[in-house]
Design a protein around this motif. Sequence first.
Motif, PDB file in Angstrom:
ATOM      1  N   MET A   1       0.849  -1.198   0.000  1.00 60.80           N
ATOM      2  CA  MET A   1       0.000   0.000   0.000  1.00 60.80           C
ATOM      3  C   MET A   1       0.885   1.249   0.000  1.00 60.80           C
ATOM      4  O   MET A   1       1.704   1.418   0.892  1.00 60.80           O
ATOM      5  N   ASN A   2       0.725   2.082  -1.025  1.00 56.37           N
ATOM      6  CA  ASN A   2       1.580   3.263  -1.150  1.00 56.37           C
ATOM      7  C   ASN A   2       0.839   4.552  -0.813  1.00 56.37           C
ATOM      8  O   ASN A   2      -0.378   4.647  -0.982  1.00 56.37           O
ATOM      9  N   ASP A   3       1.607   5.555  -0.377  1.00 51.39           N
ATOM     10  CA  ASP A   3       1.005   6.870  -0.132  1.00 51.39           C
ATOM     11  C   ASP A   3       1.046   7.705  -1.407  1.00 51.39           C
ATOM     12  O   ASP A   3       1.405   7.195  -2.486  1.00 51.39           O
ATOM     13  N   LEU A   4       0.704   8.973  -1.315  1.00 47.67           N
ATOM     14  CA  LEU A   4       0.599   9.805  -2.523  1.00 47.67           C
ATOM     15  C   LEU A   4       1.951  10.007  -3.209  1.00 47.67           C
ATOM     16  O   LEU A   4       2.017  10.345  -4.383  1.00 47.67           O
ATOM     17  N   LEU A   5       3.042   9.815  -2.467  1.00 50.20           N
ATOM     18  CA  LEU A   5       4.378   9.961  -3.063  1.00 50.20           C
ATOM     19  C   LEU A   5       5.004   8.601  -3.375  1.00 50.20           C
ATOM     20  O   LEU A   5       6.210   8.501  -3.584  1.00 50.20           O
ATOM     21  N   GLY A   6       4.176   7.557  -3.380  1.00 54.81           N
ATOM     22  CA  GLY A   6       4.655   6.223  -3.748  1.00 54.81           C
ATOM     23  C   GLY A   6       5.435   5.520  -2.651  1.00 54.81           C
ATOM     24  O   GLY A   6       6.116   4.516  -2.909  1.00 54.81           O
ATOM     25  N   ARG A   7       5.323   6.005  -1.415  1.00 55.92           N
ATOM     26  CA  ARG A   7       6.082   5.384  -0.315  1.00 55.92           C
ATOM     27  C   ARG A   7       5.230   4.309   0.363  1.00 55.92           C
ATOM     28  O   ARG A   7       4.080   4.578   0.729  1.00 55.92           O
TER      29      ARG A   7
ATOM     30  N   ILE B   1      25.173   7.821   9.843  1.00 55.51           N
ATOM     31  CA  ILE B   1      24.797   9.204  10.156  1.00 55.51           C
ATOM     32  C   ILE B   1      23.337   9.378   9.754  1.00 55.51           C
ATOM     33  O   ILE B   1      22.925   8.964   8.663  1.00 55.51           O
ATOM     34  N   ILE B   2      22.564   9.968  10.647  1.00 49.12           N
ATOM     35  CA  ILE B   2      21.156  10.243  10.351  1.00 49.12           C
ATOM     36  C   ILE B   2      21.023  11.762  10.241  1.00 49.12           C
ATOM     37  O   ILE B   2      21.056  12.479  11.238  1.00 49.12           O
ATOM     38  N   ALA B   3      20.905  12.214   8.990  1.00 48.65           N
ATOM     39  CA  ALA B   3      21.001  13.659   8.727  1.00 48.65           C
ATOM     40  C   ALA B   3      19.615  14.276   8.567  1.00 48.65           C
ATOM     41  O   ALA B   3      19.355  15.035   7.639  1.00 48.65           O
ATOM     42  N   SER B   4      18.731  13.976   9.516  1.00 49.48           N
ATOM     43  CA  SER B   4      17.328  14.421   9.383  1.00 49.48           C
ATOM     44  C   SER B   4      17.192  15.929   9.321  1.00 49.48           C
ATOM     45  O   SER B   4      16.200  16.438   8.813  1.00 49.48           O
ATOM     46  N   THR B   5      18.152  16.646   9.865  1.00 46.62           N
ATOM     47  CA  THR B   5      17.993  18.096   9.938  1.00 46.62           C
ATOM     48  C   THR B   5      18.528  18.801   8.703  1.00 46.62           C
ATOM     49  O   THR B   5      17.862  19.675   8.155  1.00 46.62           O
ATOM     50  N   THR B   6      19.717  18.408   8.235  1.00 45.64           N
ATOM     51  CA  THR B   6      20.297  19.135   7.095  1.00 45.64           C
ATOM     52  C   THR B   6      20.044  18.457   5.755  1.00 45.64           C
ATOM     53  O   THR B   6      20.024  19.109   4.727  1.00 45.64           O
ATOM     54  N   GLU B   7      19.887  17.115   5.758  1.00 45.61           N
ATOM     55  CA  GLU B   7      19.645  16.411   4.485  1.00 45.61           C
ATOM     56  C   GLU B   7      18.574  15.347   4.696  1.00 45.61           C
ATOM     57  O   GLU B   7      18.860  14.149   4.680  1.00 45.61           O
ATOM     58  N   PRO B   8      17.327  15.799   4.891  1.00 46.77           N
ATOM     59  CA  PRO B   8      16.276  14.838   5.250  1.00 46.77           C
ATOM     60  C   PRO B   8      15.984  13.834   4.140  1.00 46.77           C
ATOM     61  O   PRO B   8      16.315  14.061   2.982  1.00 46.77           O
ATOM     62  N   PHE B   9      15.339  12.750   4.547  1.00 46.89           N
ATOM     63  CA  PHE B   9      15.124  11.619   3.634  1.00 46.89           C
ATOM     64  C   PHE B   9      13.640  11.338   3.476  1.00 46.89           C
ATOM     65  O   PHE B   9      13.201  10.188   3.384  1.00 46.89           O
ATOM     66  N   CYS B  10      12.841  12.426   3.467  1.00 46.88           N
ATOM     67  CA  CYS B  10      11.381  12.246   3.374  1.00 46.88           C
ATOM     68  C   CYS B  10      10.978  11.394   2.162  1.00 46.88           C
ATOM     69  O   CYS B  10      10.007  10.653   2.232  1.00 46.88           O
ATOM     70  N   ARG B  11      11.704  11.532   1.060  1.00 46.95           N
ATOM     71  CA  ARG B  11      11.330  10.838  -0.193  1.00 46.95           C
ATOM     72  C   ARG B  11      11.200   9.336  -0.023  1.00 46.95           C
ATOM     73  O   ARG B  11      10.465   8.692  -0.770  1.00 46.95           O
TER      74      ARG B  11
END
Length: 339
Positions: free
Chosen positions: A1-7, A243-253
Amino acid sequence: MNDLLGRPLRNLRLSVTDRCNLRCEYCMPEDDYVWLPREDVLHFEEISALVDVFLSLGVDKIRLTGGEPLLRRDLASLVTMIAHRPGLNDLALTTNGILLSDQIAALAAAGLGRITVSLDTLRRDRFVKLTRADQLEAVHAGIEAARRVFGRLKIDTVVIRGVNDDEVGALLEYGRSVGAEVRFIEYMDVGGASRWSPDRVVSRREILDAVSQRYGRATPLDEPGSSAPAERFALPDGTTFGIIASTTEPFCRTCDRSRLTADGMWYLCLYATRGIDLRAPLRAGASPDMLRAILAGGWRSRDDRGAEERVALGERRAFVPVQDLLRKDPHLEMHTRGG
Ligand code: SAM
């Protein structure tokens, strides 16, 4: 089941309590908090029923979190209830480690698969200042116990300028000595981080530079198709870290994570200001099909990209003002939502 951005819906973070036995400066810096009403907190049977619905829609990874999940009485019983459910490939726990050495045998016997311990400093004075508790030894004991029982573990470290950014190397070496892969997390401006400011964030770039200067070039590990938040690297001696770069290089995609709070609110993004109430329909006797319809409706209309929107803001400050909102709605807090 995917969301509107295919995730796809795959990763569920299950908060079992909003209570914590630490008061970390970057997560719970205030003197008092508004807690979830006890009667609202889901019973294990209720959590387990919701887990079944999530699994039937494609979730295959669950992480137990909080608050401090080991404060929830008899957590191992919940693990027993869900660990062997068909479709679940990965059952993990994130903990501050203080109560781990007492509970690890029961958790492992119940079927827990993996453990991540949060540890931000190796210095007792700093630990006390950062967490407002003199518990570093208990955390070390927890990590030792996790190593004994599981063979390996992960350590999560939030790096904050002027607080622990000079310990990146020491933490890597400590991780190596206890069989743990360390993941450095950028300080995030999430709800609860009311002392956040941009100058206190140590970026992915800075962390990488510091590590490479000391140990030689860190090479990115090629992990195609991974939706994991951590980007992993290897040092010349083979040590790996993330490294989890949620603040400077987020991975929302690629974000396939959602969060269920201890009182049954479902959040589709760490930065979402509203969640979907699953407790009310569950307690009103909704059938699994009805719950499935609620989940499917929520996920299929998901277009959240909270962390990317924060970056796009340019000028940033703490996400939620303490006085206005955090006091009125504990759900906005990271410790309620489950980090
Ligand atoms: N008590 C458990 C623990 O200590 O791991 C689980 C809950 S805690 C909220 C989960 C994770 O969120 C921890 O690794 C913590 O460091 C992280 N966290 C909390 N506030 C954060 C912030 N402002 N920025 C980055 N990470 C944060």
